[in-house]
Write a protein that holds these residues in place. Sequence first.
Motif, PDB file in Angstrom:
ATOM      1  N   LEU A  10       1.521   2.074  21.937  1.00 51.48           N
ATOM      2  CA  LEU A  10       1.449   2.448  20.520  1.00 51.48           C
ATOM      3  C   LEU A  10       0.167   3.236  20.252  1.00 51.48           C
ATOM      4  N   ILE A  11       0.308   4.293  19.485  1.00 55.52           N
ATOM      5  CA  ILE A  11      -0.844   5.123  19.122  1.00 55.52           C
ATOM      6  C   ILE A  11      -0.914   5.190  17.605  1.00 55.52           C
ATOM      7  N   GLY A  12      -2.089   4.901  17.063  1.00 53.56           N
ATOM      8  CA  GLY A  12      -2.233   4.990  15.618  1.00 53.56           C
ATOM      9  C   GLY A  12      -3.291   4.055  15.083  1.00 53.56           C
ATOM     10  N   VAL A  13      -3.345   3.991  13.772  1.00 53.40           N
ATOM     11  CA  VAL A  13      -4.322   3.174  13.061  1.00 53.40           C
ATOM     12  C   VAL A  13      -3.636   1.915  12.553  1.00 53.40           C
ATOM     13  N   LEU A  14      -4.332   0.809  12.649  1.00 52.69           N
ATOM     14  CA  LEU A  14      -3.790  -0.436  12.101  1.00 52.69           C
ATOM     15  C   LEU A  14      -4.002  -0.405  10.588  1.00 52.69           C
ATOM     16  N   PRO A  15      -2.928  -0.370   9.812  1.00 46.60           N
ATOM     17  CA  PRO A  15      -3.078  -0.166   8.362  1.00 46.60           C
ATOM     18  C   PRO A  15      -3.614  -1.407   7.643  1.00 46.60           C
ATOM     19  N   MET A  16      -4.170  -1.188   6.457  1.00 44.99           N
ATOM     20  CA  MET A  16      -4.651  -2.304   5.643  1.00 44.99           C
ATOM     21  C   MET A  16      -3.532  -3.279   5.313  1.00 44.99           C
ATOM     22  N   SER A  17      -2.305  -2.779   5.322  1.00 50.02           N
ATOM     23  CA  SER A  17      -1.157  -3.634   4.978  1.00 50.02           C
ATOM     24  C   SER A  17      -0.949  -4.756   5.992  1.00 50.02           C
ATOM     25  N   ILE A  18      -1.681  -4.740   7.104  1.00 48.33           N
ATOM     26  CA  ILE A  18      -1.587  -5.839   8.061  1.00 48.33           C
ATOM     27  C   ILE A  18      -1.904  -7.166   7.383  1.00 48.33           C
ATOM     28  N   GLY A  19      -2.745  -7.109   6.367  1.00 53.22           N
ATOM     29  CA  GLY A  19      -3.115  -8.320   5.649  1.00 53.22           C
ATOM     30  C   GLY A  19      -2.010  -8.858   4.760  1.00 53.22           C
ATOM     31  N   ASN A  20      -0.954  -8.068   4.571  1.00 47.58           N
ATOM     32  CA  ASN A  20       0.170  -8.516   3.731  1.00 47.58           C
ATOM     33  C   ASN A  20       1.211  -9.312   4.507  1.00 47.58           C
ATOM     34  N   LEU A  21       0.992  -9.455   5.804  1.00 51.14           N
ATOM     35  CA  LEU A  21       1.982 -10.182   6.603  1.00 51.14           C
ATOM     36  C   LEU A  21       1.985 -11.659   6.230  1.00 51.14           C
ATOM     37  N   SER A  22       2.993 -12.324   6.676  1.00 50.72           N
ATOM     38  CA  SER A  22       3.244 -13.713   6.319  1.00 50.72           C
ATOM     39  C   SER A  22       2.061 -14.628   6.629  1.00 50.72           C
ATOM     40  N   HIS A  23       1.787 -15.567   5.731  1.00 51.48           N
ATOM     41  CA  HIS A  23       0.782 -16.597   6.003  1.00 51.48           C
ATOM     42  C   HIS A  23       1.272 -17.558   7.083  1.00 51.48           C
ATOM     43  N   LEU A  83      -1.356  -7.277  19.779  1.00 49.86           N
ATOM     44  CA  LEU A  83      -1.233  -5.814  19.788  1.00 49.86           C
ATOM     45  C   LEU A  83      -2.110  -5.214  20.877  1.00 49.86           C
ATOM     46  N   GLY A  84      -2.475  -6.019  21.868  1.00 49.50           N
ATOM     47  CA  GLY A  84      -3.371  -5.560  22.926  1.00 49.50           C
ATOM     48  C   GLY A  84      -2.746  -4.535  23.836  1.00 49.50           C
ATOM     49  N   ASN A  85      -3.639  -3.834  24.570  1.00 45.07           N
ATOM     50  CA  ASN A  85      -3.225  -2.873  25.597  1.00 45.07           C
ATOM     51  C   ASN A  85      -2.358  -1.758  25.028  1.00 45.07           C
ATOM     52  N   ASN A  86      -2.784  -1.217  23.885  1.00 44.10           N
ATOM     53  CA  ASN A  86      -2.162  -0.041  23.294  1.00 44.10           C
ATOM     54  C   ASN A  86      -3.241   1.033  23.125  1.00 44.10           C
ATOM     55  N   GLN A  87      -3.020   1.974  22.222  1.00 41.31           N
ATOM     56  CA  GLN A  87      -4.012   3.022  21.964  1.00 41.31           C
ATOM     57  C   GLN A  87      -4.334   3.075  20.473  1.00 41.31           C
ATOM     58  N   LEU A  88      -4.545   1.900  19.897  1.00 40.81           N
ATOM     59  CA  LEU A  88      -4.886   1.830  18.478  1.00 40.81           C
ATOM     60  C   LEU A  88      -6.346   2.204  18.293  1.00 40.81           C
ATOM     61  N   PHE A  89      -6.638   2.928  17.215  1.00 38.23           N
ATOM     62  CA  PHE A  89      -8.012   3.401  16.995  1.00 38.23           C
ATOM     63  C   PHE A  89      -8.406   3.167  15.544  1.00 38.23           C
ATOM     64  N   GLY A  90      -9.603   3.634  15.193  1.00 31.80           N
ATOM     65  CA  GLY A  90     -10.101   3.412  13.837  1.00 31.80           C
ATOM     66  C   GLY A  90     -10.707   2.029  13.694  1.00 31.80           C
ATOM     67  N   ASN A  91     -11.023   1.669  12.458  1.00 33.86           N
ATOM     68  CA  ASN A  91     -11.627   0.367  12.185  1.00 33.86           C
ATOM     69  C   ASN A  91     -10.578  -0.734  12.132  1.00 33.86           C
ATOM     70  N   LEU A  92     -11.021  -1.936  12.430  1.00 34.65           N
ATOM     71  CA  LEU A  92     -10.159  -3.101  12.242  1.00 34.65           C
ATOM     72  C   LEU A  92     -10.227  -3.475  10.767  1.00 34.65           C
ATOM     73  N   PRO A  93      -9.099  -3.430  10.054  1.00 35.32           N
ATOM     74  CA  PRO A  93      -9.138  -3.661   8.600  1.00 35.32           C
ATOM     75  C   PRO A  93      -9.685  -5.047   8.245  1.00 35.32           C
ATOM     76  N   SER A  94     -10.478  -5.085   7.198  1.00 37.28           N
ATOM     77  CA  SER A  94     -11.013  -6.374   6.741  1.00 37.28           C
ATOM     78  C   SER A  94      -9.894  -7.290   6.252  1.00 37.28           C
ATOM     79  N   SER A  95      -8.753  -6.697   5.910  1.00 34.48           N
ATOM     80  CA  SER A  95      -7.625  -7.509   5.430  1.00 34.48           C
ATOM     81  C   SER A  95      -7.088  -8.441   6.507  1.00 34.48           C
ATOM     82  N   ILE A  96      -7.538  -8.261   7.756  1.00 32.72           N
ATOM     83  CA  ILE A  96      -7.098  -9.151   8.835  1.00 32.72           C
ATOM     84  C   ILE A  96      -7.439 -10.591   8.490  1.00 32.72           C
ATOM     85  N   GLY A  97      -8.469 -10.783   7.683  1.00 28.43           N
ATOM     86  CA  GLY A  97      -8.892 -12.124   7.296  1.00 28.43           C
ATOM     87  C   GLY A  97      -7.907 -12.840   6.387  1.00 28.43           C
TER      88      GLY A  97
END
Length: 1006
Positions: free
Chosen positions: A368-381, A388-402
């Motif tokens: 996978l190539i791309g940016v991890l979107p802020m919407s990652i934080g909207n996933l299920s509790h 998502l390891g061993n891909n080609q994701l770049f950019g910052n890790l969104p703070s919404s991961i928390g």
Amino acid sequence: MKSPQALSYLSSSSHISILFYGLAVMCLTSAAVSASYGSNETDYHALLSFKSKITHDPYNVLTSWNHSFHFCDWSGISCGKRHKRVTALRLVSQGLEGSLSPHVGNLSFLRKLNLVNNSFQGTIPHELGRLSRLRRLYLDENKFSGVIPTNLSGCSNLKDLWLAQNKLTGSIPKEMSLLSKLVFLAIHDNKLTGGIPPFLGNITSMELFSAVGNPLGGSIPDTLGLWQSLTEFYSGECNLYGSIPHSIFNLSLLVNFSLAGNHLTGSLPSEFGNQLPNLEELQLWGNELTEVLPASLSNCSKLGFLEMRNNNFSGKLKIDFSKLKDIQYIMLQNNNLHGRGEADDMRFIDSLKNCTRLVDLELYNCNLIGVLPMSIGNLSHQLSSLKLGNNQLFGNLPSSIGSLVGLTTLSLENNRFKGTIPTTIGKLQKLQALGLDKNQFSGPIPDAIGNLSLLNTLYLGSNNLEGQIPSSLGNCTKLNELYLADNRLTGKIPKQILQLPSLTIFLDLSHNSLYGSIPSEIKDLKMLSGLDLSYNKLSGTITSNLGECISLVELYLSGNIFEGIIPSSFSSLGALEVLDISQNNLSGKIPQFLETWKILEYLNLSFNDFEGEVPVVGVFTNASAFSVRGNNMLCGGLVTLELPKCKETGSKRKRFPFFILIIVIAPTLLVVLCCVYLLCKKKRNSQPSQSSGSEWFMKVSYGQLLKATDGFSTANLIGEGGHSSVYKGILDSTDDKSVAIKVLHLQNRGAQKSFVAECEAWRNIRHRNLLKIITSCSSTDFQGNDFKALVYEFMPNGSVHDWLHSSVYTSKLNLLQRINILRDVATAFDYLHNRCQTTIVHGDLKPSNILLDDDMVAHVGDFGLARLLGIDLNQNSSTGVKGTIGYAPPEYGIGSEMTSCGDVYSFGILLLEVMTGKRPTDDMFKEGLSLHKFAYMALPDHVIDVIDDDAIVLQSTEANAKKVEECLVATIKIGVSCSVDSPPQRMKIEIVVNELRRILDVLQNI
């Protein structure tokens, strides 16, 4: 007055009258039975035949099968109300052992036969084919062998046929196609071959077909498309090849569809999701499927499990997950899901926000190539695992991961993330595994990571992290692996992380810029297996406290500025396999203890200032196993080292005449030798004879053990537990003698600690009643995973548990054998508690840990929970599990430390189990009744009532029988005295040994 002859005559007449009376009663009883059963006598005798084939009935479920009750009232039997014929026989999970009587075929009104989860052996009787009224046949979870009887085709009304989880062989018989009413066919987990036959397609009533785990082979027949009523199809791991027939995709009622772990090729049709709209589970992982994942999968609105990992799917992921509101598991790892020419492969994340039941999202190694979107934080509790390891994701890790507060695993390693690690990661309170290594993160390690109190593994290596290692990591009290290598970290090693008793697997701080000395708190890491501090700026002398890390297997200190000598305390590190202290400023002579380490595989002393002679024993005998390059003052050693010869010590002074030297020295030498002899003799008399703990063990590799067990074949599996599996095998170096190979399940928590504890225990003990260890193996498998194993002498007569509770042995232990075994075990524990240099507490005594050799001599094994008093090898919290339920003493349940008194309690329970044949966890022990109380209440007058029937052989004389009973009472008293709740009141183990010897003497003289 009657004469003696008359009395004799009367006596004879009386006996004859009694005999006739008995015969009359028998006749009347027989007549009553016949009258009672009438035409149903066939059923009655068929059931008695069934009972006669049962060799073990642990729950006494068949005790009601006697003349006192009509057979319709027997346990597990149902009869028709009108004709009183047997219509159902249900004996589920009753622990029954034996074979299935062919007379069951005489129960002509039988409609249901359910024997699930027992231990029936032998073949399935072909006489079952007579049961034309039979509708449901459940024989799964037994030990049936042989082929599927062709005569089953005679059960023309059969709807449910469950033969799964047995040992059936051969192919699916053609006659099965005659079962035109069959709805459920479950044959999974057998050894069937011959493929899935096309004629099965003729059974158009089929709703469930399960063949998982059979080596069937062949391709999937197109005729299965005739199963228009099919809802469940399971044929995973069946060695199937070829493509999936298109007719299968027309089975629109399919709910669960699994063909996982085969060799299937081809692609899925674009209309896949439209054709199978009712799918809830789709498992096609582990095949060779290609092309794109159909976007039409979005239309499978009921889908909960999507497992397509380990295939060759390619192209962008275009499934609209917003329509899959019930999805729980998305496992697509190990595919190529990059869309050519697309800017971002991660937009699908936005469509997951409505998937409120999502638990697992795995897209590891998908290119996978791309940016991890802020919407990652909207996933299920509810999301527990995000990989998502061993891909080609770049950019910052969104703070919404928390916001993903349900996460227990977060795996983002081996991408191209940059920027700082967001502090919001500290909100993931349930996190147990965090992998952010092999990225481009910079800045400091956030203190907030210290909030992750449940963290087990933390991987932050191979980034650009700066600053000091936060002391807050000391709050991660469950951490057992910490990897911070290959960063730009500075400062001193915080003592807080060295005070984590949980840190047992690896601590890697290498390739940073840490300075100062190694803190003395390093001594607290007694259970640590691996430590890497190499390539930093650490200085000063190497702390002697490192010698207290007795579990170290790998130690790397190279590339620092250490000076001084190798500490003598290192002599305690006998478990080391790798020691690298190269590229420092160390000096002095090579310590002699390095020659004596038997399992050391690699030693690197190069580029220091060592001096003197290089040894030629131990690891120094193999030039490829050590390096001393760059030490200009070394001499001698192997010729291949090309070092200068060592100079002779001492000068060529004029010597005393030899005879004067003898006259002066001889008397003194004689006195010294006499003193040494007396001291050695005294020491030998005060201690039991033991083999040296430093004796040579042969080395074995992972490859040798793989070969010895035929690839760790299940055919060679002889036992399995929470931390390990035990295999029978033959090593090339054991003269074709079998060995037992205990392979640790290192992925299971506590397995590493169990291995270390067992190794340390075996280093300190030798006794005829202890299992003999041959060697150990601590290496990696062919995939690079850690591998640890112990190799023991094979015990051909299995375990005491096998003799007491399984059908492995047709004969049973007699009384003498049982007392001998108990004496052997008590002797072993007397040695462990009282006659070792360091008292050893076993911690897990139970029948499965007592093994028997050719002569039925008992050997105690499994020291995975062992504790050397004074050297705590199992330093758990008070809430940790100690021992096995039923055998562990009550004080362990409230957090008390392991003691020899605890072993005595376990021995008492063991003794009572051996004598009564009842497990301490038997269903009968409830509402205040325990095995201890059961035995105690029988003392002294009713002991014979609680003894296992197989243990007692009645003696020829009344006097002998009385002696046997006295021995039984004495033995039960020992078990009761050992298993009292109060530790101080338990019988001493040395007294137990003497008492059992006395009992044996009495029994052997009868």
